[in-house]
Design a protein around this motif. Structure first.
Motif, PDB file in Angstrom:
ATOM      1  N   GLU A   1     -42.365 -62.897 -21.005  1.00  0.00           N
ATOM      2  CA  GLU A   1     -42.006 -63.007 -19.596  1.00  0.00           C
ATOM      3  C   GLU A   1     -43.039 -63.879 -18.905  1.00  0.00           C
ATOM      4  OE1 GLU A   1     -41.049 -59.062 -17.689  1.00  0.00           O
ATOM      5  OE2 GLU A   1     -41.908 -58.407 -19.610  1.00  0.00           O
ATOM      6  N   LEU A   2     -42.567 -64.742 -18.032  1.00  0.00           N
ATOM      7  CA  LEU A   2     -43.445 -65.537 -17.185  1.00  0.00           C
ATOM      8  C   LEU A   2     -43.499 -64.826 -15.837  1.00  0.00           C
ATOM      9  CD1 LEU A   2     -45.059 -68.185 -16.998  1.00  0.00           C
ATOM     10  CD2 LEU A   2     -42.989 -69.266 -16.120  1.00  0.00           C
TER      11      LEU A   2
ATOM     12  N   LEU B   1     -50.576 -67.221  -8.596  1.00  0.00           N
ATOM     13  CA  LEU B   1     -51.127 -67.087  -9.944  1.00  0.00           C
ATOM     14  C   LEU B   1     -50.017 -66.657 -10.898  1.00  0.00           C
ATOM     15  CD1 LEU B   1     -54.488 -65.279  -9.169  1.00  0.00           C
ATOM     16  CD2 LEU B   1     -54.137 -67.706  -9.655  1.00  0.00           C
ATOM     17  N   VAL B   2     -50.205 -66.979 -12.178  1.00  0.00           N
ATOM     18  CA  VAL B   2     -49.161 -66.726 -13.164  1.00  0.00           C
ATOM     19  C   VAL B   2     -49.803 -66.175 -14.431  1.00  0.00           C
ATOM     20  CG1 VAL B   2     -47.315 -67.817 -14.517  1.00  0.00           C
ATOM     21  CG2 VAL B   2     -47.821 -68.662 -12.229  1.00  0.00           C
ATOM     22  N   HIS B   3     -49.107 -65.285 -15.122  1.00  0.00           N
ATOM     23  CA  HIS B   3     -49.532 -64.866 -16.453  1.00  0.00           C
ATOM     24  C   HIS B   3     -48.300 -64.674 -17.322  1.00  0.00           C
ATOM     25  CE1 HIS B   3     -48.736 -60.725 -14.987  1.00  0.00           C
ATOM     26  NE2 HIS B   3     -48.605 -60.417 -16.258  1.00  0.00           N
ATOM     27  N   ILE B   4     -48.533 -64.612 -18.633  1.00  0.00           N
ATOM     28  CA  ILE B   4     -47.450 -64.433 -19.593  1.00  0.00           C
ATOM     29  C   ILE B   4     -47.604 -63.060 -20.230  1.00  0.00           C
ATOM     30  CG2 ILE B   4     -46.420 -65.268 -21.737  1.00  0.00           C
ATOM     31  CD1 ILE B   4     -47.485 -68.080 -20.912  1.00  0.00           C
ATOM     32  N   ARG B   5     -46.512 -62.315 -20.252  1.00  0.00           N
ATOM     33  CA  ARG B   5     -46.511 -60.978 -20.843  1.00  0.00           C
ATOM     34  C   ARG B   5     -45.701 -61.018 -22.137  1.00  0.00           C
ATOM     35  NH1 ARG B   5     -44.250 -57.472 -16.774  1.00  0.00           N
ATOM     36  NH2 ARG B   5     -46.372 -57.374 -15.998  1.00  0.00           N
TER      37      ARG B   5
ATOM     38  N   ARG C   1     -48.958 -57.069 -24.255  1.00  0.00           N
ATOM     39  CA  ARG C   1     -50.186 -57.852 -24.113  1.00  0.00           C
ATOM     40  C   ARG C   1     -49.926 -58.898 -23.050  1.00  0.00           C
ATOM     41  NH1 ARG C   1     -53.408 -58.311 -29.452  1.00  0.00           N
ATOM     42  NH2 ARG C   1     -55.033 -58.323 -27.893  1.00  0.00           N
ATOM     43  N   GLU C   2     -50.970 -59.236 -22.299  1.00  0.00           N
ATOM     44  CA  GLU C   2     -50.823 -60.208 -21.225  1.00  0.00           C
ATOM     45  C   GLU C   2     -51.926 -61.246 -21.291  1.00  0.00           C
ATOM     46  OE1 GLU C   2     -50.828 -57.845 -17.674  1.00  0.00           O
ATOM     47  OE2 GLU C   2     -48.747 -57.252 -17.942  1.00  0.00           O
ATOM     48  N   SER C   3     -51.584 -62.468 -20.941  1.00  0.00           N
ATOM     49  CA  SER C   3     -52.586 -63.527 -20.840  1.00  0.00           C
ATOM     50  C   SER C   3     -53.391 -63.286 -19.561  1.00  0.00           C
ATOM     51  CB  SER C   3     -51.897 -64.894 -20.764  1.00  0.00           C
ATOM     52  OG  SER C   3     -51.283 -65.082 -19.496  1.00  0.00           O
ATOM     53  N   PRO C   4     -54.515 -63.966 -19.417  1.00  0.00           N
ATOM     54  CA  PRO C   4     -55.233 -63.892 -18.142  1.00  0.00           C
ATOM     55  C   PRO C   4     -54.383 -64.521 -17.035  1.00  0.00           C
ATOM     56  CG  PRO C   4     -56.533 -65.044 -19.815  1.00  0.00           C
ATOM     57  CD  PRO C   4     -55.186 -64.795 -20.394  1.00  0.00           C
ATOM     58  N   TRP C   5     -54.656 -64.138 -15.799  1.00  0.00           N
ATOM     59  CA  TRP C   5     -54.007 -64.777 -14.663  1.00  0.00           C
ATOM     60  C   TRP C   5     -54.538 -66.203 -14.570  1.00  0.00           C
ATOM     61  CZ3 TRP C   5     -50.058 -62.966 -11.775  1.00  0.00           C
ATOM     62  CH2 TRP C   5     -49.751 -61.610 -11.887  1.00  0.00           C
ATOM     63  N   LEU C   6     -53.626 -67.147 -14.418  1.00  0.00           N
ATOM     64  CA  LEU C   6     -53.975 -68.565 -14.365  1.00  0.00           C
ATOM     65  C   LEU C   6     -53.331 -69.208 -13.146  1.00  0.00           C
ATOM     66  CD1 LEU C   6     -53.073 -69.362 -18.083  1.00  0.00           C
ATOM     67  CD2 LEU C   6     -55.387 -69.052 -17.171  1.00  0.00           C
TER      68      LEU C   6
END
Length: 52
Positions: free
Chosen positions: A6-7, A13-17, A29-34
Motif C-alpha cells: 500500500e502507498l 509525507l508518504v510511506h509504503i506498507r 512492515r512499513e518503510s520510513p516516512w519520506l
C-alpha cells in the motif's frame, strides 16, 4: 503468502506498507516516512521489481 503493498500518505509525507498473511496472522512492515518525490521513486522501483 503473497505480499500486498500500500502507498500511504498524510501531511505531505508518504510511506509504503507491506503485509503478508500467514496461518499465524498478518506480518506488517512499513518503510520510513519520506517526502512524496522520494517515496514515489521507491514505489516505482518496487512496481518495476527493482526494490526489496
Amino acid at each position: 503468502m503473497t505480499p500486498s503493498y500500500e502507498l500511504c500518505s498524510a501531511g505531505g509525507l508518504v510511506h509504503i506498507r507491506r503485509t503478508v498473511q500467514s496461518a499465524e496472522g498478518a506480518c506488517v512492515r512499513e518503510s520510513p516516512w519520506l517526502r512524496a518525490a522520494a517515496a514515489h521513486r521507491l514505489w516505482e522501483s518496487l512496481l518495476d521489481g527493482h526494490a526489496r
